[in-house]
Scaffold this motif. Structure first.
Motif, PDB file in Angstrom:
ATOM      1  N   UNK A 136       3.067  -6.492   0.563  1.00 23.60           N
ATOM      2  CA  UNK A 136       5.017  -6.905   0.028  1.00 23.60           C
ATOM      3  C   UNK A 136       4.848  -6.155  -1.651  1.00 23.60           C
ATOM      4  N   UNK A 137       5.646  -5.963  -1.788  1.00 26.16           N
ATOM      5  CA  UNK A 137       6.117  -5.286  -2.637  1.00 26.16           C
ATOM      6  C   UNK A 137       7.176  -5.572  -4.156  1.00 26.16           C
ATOM      7  N   UNK A 138       7.191  -6.010  -4.755  1.00 24.65           N
ATOM      8  CA  UNK A 138       8.687  -7.080  -5.176  1.00 24.65           C
ATOM      9  C   UNK A 138      10.079  -6.281  -5.911  1.00 24.65           C
ATOM     10  N   UNK A 139      10.961  -7.057  -5.812  1.00 26.22           N
ATOM     11  CA  UNK A 139      12.164  -6.066  -5.692  1.00 26.22           C
ATOM     12  C   UNK A 139      12.322  -4.861  -6.997  1.00 26.22           C
ATOM     13  N   UNK A 140      11.378  -5.721  -8.322  1.00 33.70           N
ATOM     14  CA  UNK A 140      11.701  -5.604  -9.918  1.00 33.70           C
ATOM     15  C   UNK A 140      10.880  -4.319  -9.645  1.00 33.70           C
ATOM     16  N   UNK A 141       9.578  -3.906  -9.261  1.00 32.13           N
ATOM     17  CA  UNK A 141       9.523  -2.694  -8.847  1.00 32.13           C
ATOM     18  C   UNK A 141       9.965  -1.662  -8.612  1.00 32.13           C
ATOM     19  N   UNK A 187       4.085  -6.750  -8.856  1.00 27.85           N
ATOM     20  CA  UNK A 187       4.379  -6.975  -7.925  1.00 27.85           C
ATOM     21  C   UNK A 187       4.260  -7.439  -6.278  1.00 27.85           C
ATOM     22  N   UNK A 188       3.478  -8.991  -6.996  1.00 29.73           N
ATOM     23  CA  UNK A 188       3.015 -10.051  -5.733  1.00 29.73           C
ATOM     24  C   UNK A 188       4.183 -10.790  -6.117  1.00 29.73           C
ATOM     25  N   UNK A 189       4.127 -11.547  -4.059  1.00 24.59           N
ATOM     26  CA  UNK A 189       5.599 -12.132  -3.856  1.00 24.59           C
ATOM     27  C   UNK A 189       5.196 -13.711  -4.369  1.00 24.59           C
ATOM     28  N   UNK A 190       5.859 -14.309  -4.125  1.00 29.30           N
ATOM     29  CA  UNK A 190       5.823 -15.617  -4.395  1.00 29.30           C
ATOM     30  C   UNK A 190       4.991 -16.523  -3.753  1.00 29.30           C
ATOM     31  N   UNK A 234      -7.854 -11.012  -3.403  1.00 31.52           N
ATOM     32  CA  UNK A 234      -7.384 -10.665  -4.205  1.00 31.52           C
ATOM     33  C   UNK A 234      -6.990  -8.907  -4.270  1.00 31.52           C
ATOM     34  N   UNK A 235      -6.001  -8.866  -5.051  1.00 32.17           N
ATOM     35  CA  UNK A 235      -6.541  -6.590  -4.372  1.00 32.17           C
ATOM     36  C   UNK A 235      -5.506  -6.528  -3.453  1.00 32.17           C
ATOM     37  N   UNK A 236      -4.983  -5.488  -3.622  1.00 35.36           N
ATOM     38  CA  UNK A 236      -3.996  -4.811  -2.011  1.00 35.36           C
ATOM     39  C   UNK A 236      -4.531  -4.828  -1.501  1.00 35.36           C
ATOM     40  N   UNK A 237      -5.735  -4.628  -0.941  1.00 37.27           N
ATOM     41  CA  UNK A 237      -6.221  -4.622   0.311  1.00 37.27           C
ATOM     42  C   UNK A 237      -7.026  -5.517   1.085  1.00 37.27           C
ATOM     43  N   UNK A 238      -6.578  -6.993   0.470  1.00 35.36           N
ATOM     44  CA  UNK A 238      -6.573  -7.729   0.939  1.00 35.36           C
ATOM     45  C   UNK A 238      -5.936  -8.409   2.667  1.00 35.36           C
ATOM     46  N   UNK A 270       0.917  -0.656   0.090  1.00 35.21           N
ATOM     47  CA  UNK A 270       0.428   0.400   0.405  1.00 35.21           C
ATOM     48  C   UNK A 270       1.243   1.162  -0.167  1.00 35.21           C
ATOM     49  N   UNK A 271       1.907   1.094   0.629  1.00 41.56           N
ATOM     50  CA  UNK A 271       2.777   2.311   0.906  1.00 41.56           C
ATOM     51  C   UNK A 271       3.080   2.523  -0.676  1.00 41.56           C
ATOM     52  N   UNK A 272       3.824   1.482  -1.620  1.00 42.29           N
ATOM     53  CA  UNK A 272       4.336   2.642  -2.513  1.00 42.29           C
ATOM     54  C   UNK A 272       3.356   2.869  -3.566  1.00 42.29           C
ATOM     55  N   UNK A 273       2.035   2.066  -3.030  1.00 37.20           N
ATOM     56  CA  UNK A 273       1.500   2.274  -4.631  1.00 37.20           C
ATOM     57  C   UNK A 273       0.984   3.865  -4.010  1.00 37.20           C
ATOM     58  N   UNK A 274       0.622   3.746  -3.097  1.00 37.87           N
ATOM     59  CA  UNK A 274       0.737   4.926  -2.528  1.00 37.87           C
ATOM     60  C   UNK A 274       1.132   6.528  -3.105  1.00 37.87           C
ATOM     61  N   UNK A 275       3.272   6.179  -2.883  1.00 39.05           N
ATOM     62  CA  UNK A 275       3.903   7.183  -3.232  1.00 39.05           C
ATOM     63  C   UNK A 275       4.024   7.084  -4.681  1.00 39.05           C
TER      64      UNK A 275
END
Lengths: 65, 885
Positions: free
Chosen positions: B124-129, B588-591, B404-408, B96-101
């Motif tokens: 979580x946020x994926x490192x690639x992002x 940016x989903x994690x495994x 599903x989704x960032x709010x799960x 959520x933090x990175x989505x907002x940023x």
């Protein structure tokens, strides 16, 4: 763990209510909050509560049971 | 639900939130300065250095004037873009933090390409992002200033680490300003030592007597220097204290006398002063301030709702103009200064004991009516009113947020506090969803039964459609996890009958039909109805990409890949599985939240290509899939692929153990049964138990082509060549399945021909198999064929032109499949191998690894042995083929 937190100033009744789990005594110019602290999380929670109310912590110490 | 997830278009700069939710927009707004704000040049000048250092930290106690200082400075940057983000009170997870940023950057007009993606998961946020973001920022000509206000609320240590990573790699393209009450978890000492940190701390923020006099002047108070000095001493130059003093004194008949009294008083400053200021307000305003203290942000409408009056607009405008504890955030929204909100809440509790839940409830109802579901849920939960909160979630058709989704995470966390005693369909459905999100099917079914019962009792009313649809969705998921195809079809039919009743909700929640079709498709896949499964899953895969549907799309793509793989098309399966993983990666989903099946498919392809190391790693990674997607299809495929990997490594015992435990399901899957029997048969055969193997084949159905070919192979190996060929003649795999199946079929026929003494036919068949296998880089079928094939592989070389031009990637040196790696390389051996690939000499490797030359030689020898090579360049080539490098 028993702790004692000394903050600057006299706490109003409303502010005392923010620490329902602690006892308090008022000394000249200061308030002493004391009581049983469950764990570290509780301890940091108390510090955060003080901070969010703009209280100035003068001293904080663990006291013997 | 409103959230950062709905926006991934780069053009969103002017439109911060697709649904125009003002509550979120305020998090990106640079706070307005009150009319009485005093600009202090010494601080502004110091802050100007923020443009020359990567990191700036402004820290100080609550009410020290940090935010206003930075806001005033930021508002005057003019040409430089400033992205402002106020951390959330609830404490955001990294996703959520990175989505907002990202959103804050776009709101500030920083053009970020859509390729950066968006986090699709709360925690979580994926490192690639982060890599992509840092790369884009580092390419900027002029830096972007990012201000993170109230950074002390950001407690997740990962976020500090991730910020540090982006900051380090963005170079001069990013200037980060942290406004915080506590020191952040970034390695400040390092920045400080390198002169890369601008620091403004509490002592510097404190007002000097001279500044205090000017501030009081702004409030219309003129005091003698001694009085000002005394006041600064009493408040220690604390901005909030001085401001409150000015307000309280300004309202008293004799300010100077009042301040003298204040100096003598020994109460805590903030509380005392606030009480003073509060008691000077008229009763209605006092009540307003006390009541809005339970709200994070509020407009006049919401404030009126909690006071039950209609005069909030004028009162709020006046308060924000007059004093510092009501801040105008723009867009007609206000908030209380955090310090005063806290103290006001303490006063509220004392003066109106027990009023808090009621206020939360009122706020929740108002927010629900105005469409701010996320905030409504938060207040509903704070009120402990679960009937309302669960009802709001269900009626909005937001049940998909559990999966599903960032709010799960947020949603699941919110309802974790819900007790067991509440009844009614909404609460039962929420409980069922919570259970299913943890893959607890039995627990969920009990709740679903009760929900269904409740819903049936209230039948006949149209407004229950959302609840019924949610119920159908959860039943489909339960059926999927239980491996019950009929129940899934029933649930899907029920759901389809309800689509038309909730058009608006469906438009907001595209994840609902996607989830339903994914459940249906996967259950059909379990039942072996591949074509119908493909139809349902393709619809999901084709739905519009977005963070809320990312996980579902990934899962659907992965299962389509599985169908390709089962049909014998490893190339296609690989492409699709990679597409599925790219979907995960993009959002940016994690495994641990991914679908899992995509990795299993890639592992199966790797086994077929004789890359056991890769297969093992992929299988390990697939173990951590999203709990709500751990259905029998995934479990069975993992078991089967693991068993095949063990067979490839020559460990039939481990292969048998891998498929020993039957996958739990209500209805058995025909192809899984077949494949399991075949793997077991192959394992028994490898263990020299031909009779047991043949006995198992009786259970293999003929109608699955891939199974039939495997069965023929086992028959042949058990010495029943004629039966094997008869089986192939009956099933005719050629034209019905992909190369992974037909190559094996050709090899069965070739061996039968070889055993019958027809060398020419065997050679022709092996040649055909090689030609087909080349395109798909299949190796395993040849490795598992047995020693009889060797002469044909060797003598096949002169006939190469007849077998067609070999694909470029499949050079002559690779025509004979090298033996598989039977032993994993150790970590040290890999280290040596990697340096070998960099053409380092043995001595250089030794020096680099701090070991002796002899040790390196020992490692090299075992590397050669494990890779079955004799020279270093061969070792490197082979390692590249096996993806060990």
């Amino acid at each position: 763990m028993r702790y004692e937190i000394r903050v600057e100033g006299h706490l109003s009744e409303a502010l005392i209510e923010v620490f329902p789990e602690l006892d308090h005594v008022t000394v000249p110019g200061q308030t002493l909050l004391f009581g049983y602290v469950v764990d570290e999380a509780h301890l940091y929670g108390l510090l955060a509560r003080c901070q969010s109310l703009g209280l100035r912590i003068l001293e904080m110490r663990q006291v013997p049971e | 639900m409103t959230g950062p997830e709905e926006d991934e278009s780069p053009v969103a700069g002017g439109r911060a939130d697709p649904r125009g939710d003002p509550f979120l927009r305020t998090r990106f707004a640079v706070p307005a300065r009150p009319a009485t704000y005093l600009r202090r040049e010494r601080l502004t000048r110091h802050l100007d250095q923020a443009l020359t250092t990567p990191l700036t930290m402004v820290n100080g106690a609550a009410g020290a004037g940090k935010t206003l200082l930075v806001a005033d400075w930021a508002a005057r940057r003019g040409r430089l873009p400033v992205a402002w983000l106020t951390a959330d009170a609830a404490g955001d997870g990294p996703g959520v933090f990175w989505a907002y940023l990202l959103r804050a950057l776009r709101t500030a007009g920083v053009p970020l390409s859509a390729g950066i993606g968006a986090p699709a998961e709360a925690s979580r946020v994926g490192p690639a992002l982060l890599v992509r973001l840092a790369a884009e920022l580092s390419g900027r000509e002029r830096p972007v200033v990012v201000v993170l206000d109230e950074f002390d609320r950001v407690t997740a240590p990962e976020i500090a680490e991730q910020l540090e990573f982006v900051l380090r790699h963005a170079g001069p393209g990013l200037r980060l300003v942290l406004v915080t009450r506590t020191e952040p978890l970034l390695p400040l000492h390092r920045y400080r030592a390198a002169g890369e940190l601008t620091e403004i701390r509490g002592a510097e923020l404190a007002f000097t007597p001279h500044e205090a006099a000017r501030l009081l002047d702004l409030h219309g108070l003129r005091l003698p220097p001694a009085a000002v000095r005394a006041l600064v001493e009493r408040t220690r130059g604390w901005a909030a204290g001085l401001r409150l003093c000015a307000l309280a004194a300004g309202q008293s008949p004799d300010p100077e006398l009042y301040l003298k009294e204040f100096e003598a008083d020994r109460s805590t400053i903030a509380d005392f002063l606030l009480a003073e200021v509060l008691k000077r307000q008229e009763a209605g305003t006092q009540e307003l301030l006390l009541r809005v203290s339970v709200l994070d942000r509020f407009g006049p409408g919401l404030a009126n709702a909690v006071t039950g009056r209609d005069d909030a607009e004028a009162a709020l405008a006046r308060l924000s103009r007059e004093n510092a504890f009501v801040e105008h955030l723009g867009h007609g929204l206000y908030r209380l200064h955090p310090l005063f909100a806290e103290i006001l809440r303490a006063h509220l509790r004392m003066r109106r004991p027990g009023a808090e839940p009621g206020l939360h409830r009122t706020a929740a109802a108002w927010l629900r009516r105005s469409g701010a579901l996320a905030e409504a849920l938060t207040h509903g939960a704070a009120a402990g009113d679960w009937e309302f909160t669960a009802g709001a979630l269900i009626d909005d058709l937001a049940i998909g947020q559990f999966f599903t989704g960032p709010r799960s995470d947020t949603t699941a966390g919110l309802f974790a506090a819900m007790g067991r005693d509440g009844t009614g369909p909404a609460q039962e459905l929420v409980r069922a969803a919570g259970r299913l999100a943890r893959c607890d099917v039995d627990g969920a079914l009990a709740h679903l039964r009760r929900a269904r019962h409740d819903l049936a009792e209230h039948d006949g009313t149209a407004d229950r459609a959302a609840a019924r649809l949610s119920c159908a969705l959860l039943e489909a998921l339960a059926a999927r996890l239980a491996g019950a195809p009929d129940r899934a079809e029933d649930a899907a039919r029920t759901a389809e009958g309800l689509w038309d009743a909730v058009p608006e909700q469906l438009e907001r929640h595209p994840e609902i039909p996607a989830l339903l079709l994914d459940h249906l498709g996967s259950t059909r896949l379990w039942a072996g109805r591949f074509e119908e499964a493909r139809a349902a899953l393709s619809t999901v895969a084709e739905c519009a990409p977005g963070a809320v549907t990312a996980l579902v799309r990934e899962d659907a793509l992965a299962r389509l890949a599985l169908i390709d793989q089962l049909d014998g098309w490893p190339g296609r399966a690989e492409r699709r599985a990679r597409e599925a993983l790219a979907e995960t990666e993009r959002f940016g989903l994690s495994p641990s939240a991914g679908a899992g099946v995509d990795r299993v498919v890639l592992a199966a392809v790797a086994v077929d290509r004789d890359e056991p190391g890769r297969a093992r790693a992929l299988l390990d990674a697939s173990a951590e899939s999203h709990p709500a997607l751990r259905d029998p299809v995934l479990a069975a495929c993992r078991a089967l692929t693991t068993a095949r990997l063990h067979l490839a490594r020559g460990d039939p015992g481990a292969a048998l153990r891998a498929v020993e435990e039957e996958v739990r399901a209500d209805v058995a899957s025909p192809w899984v049964q077949g494949e399991t029997a075949l793997v077991a048969a192959a394992a028994h055969l490898a263990g020299g138990r031909a009779r047991t193997a043949a006995g198992l084949l009786a259970r293999v159905p003929d109608d699955q082509v891939a199974c039939a070919v495997e069965a023929a192979r086992v028959q042949l190996a058990a010495g029943r060549a004629a039966a094997a060929v008869r089986l192939l003649d009956r099933v005719r795999p050629e034209g019905r399945a992909g190369p992974a199946v037909t190559v094996r079929a050709a090899l069965v026929r070739a061996r039968a021909a070889d055993e019958a003494g027809d060398g020419a036919a065997a050679r022709r068949l092996v040649g055909r198999a090689l030609a087909e296998a080349r395109r798909e880089r299949l190796r395993r079928p040849f490795a598992e064929a047995g020693p009889w094939i060797r002469p044909y592989l060797r003598s096949e070389a002169p006939h190469r032109p007849a077998a067609g031009r070999p694909a470029p990637c499949f050079g002559p040196s690779r025509r004979e499949p090298p033996p598989p790696v039977v032993e994993e390389l150790s970590g040290r051996e890999r280290d040596v191998l990697r340096r070998l690939a960099l053409t380092m000499s043995t001595e250089e490797i030794a020096a680099d690894l701090y070991v002796s030359v002899n040790t390196v030689k020992t490692h090299l020898k075992s590397v050669y042995r494990k890779l079955s090579v004799n020279r270093r360049n061969e070792a490197v080539r082979r390692a590249r083929e096996l993806d060990l490098l």
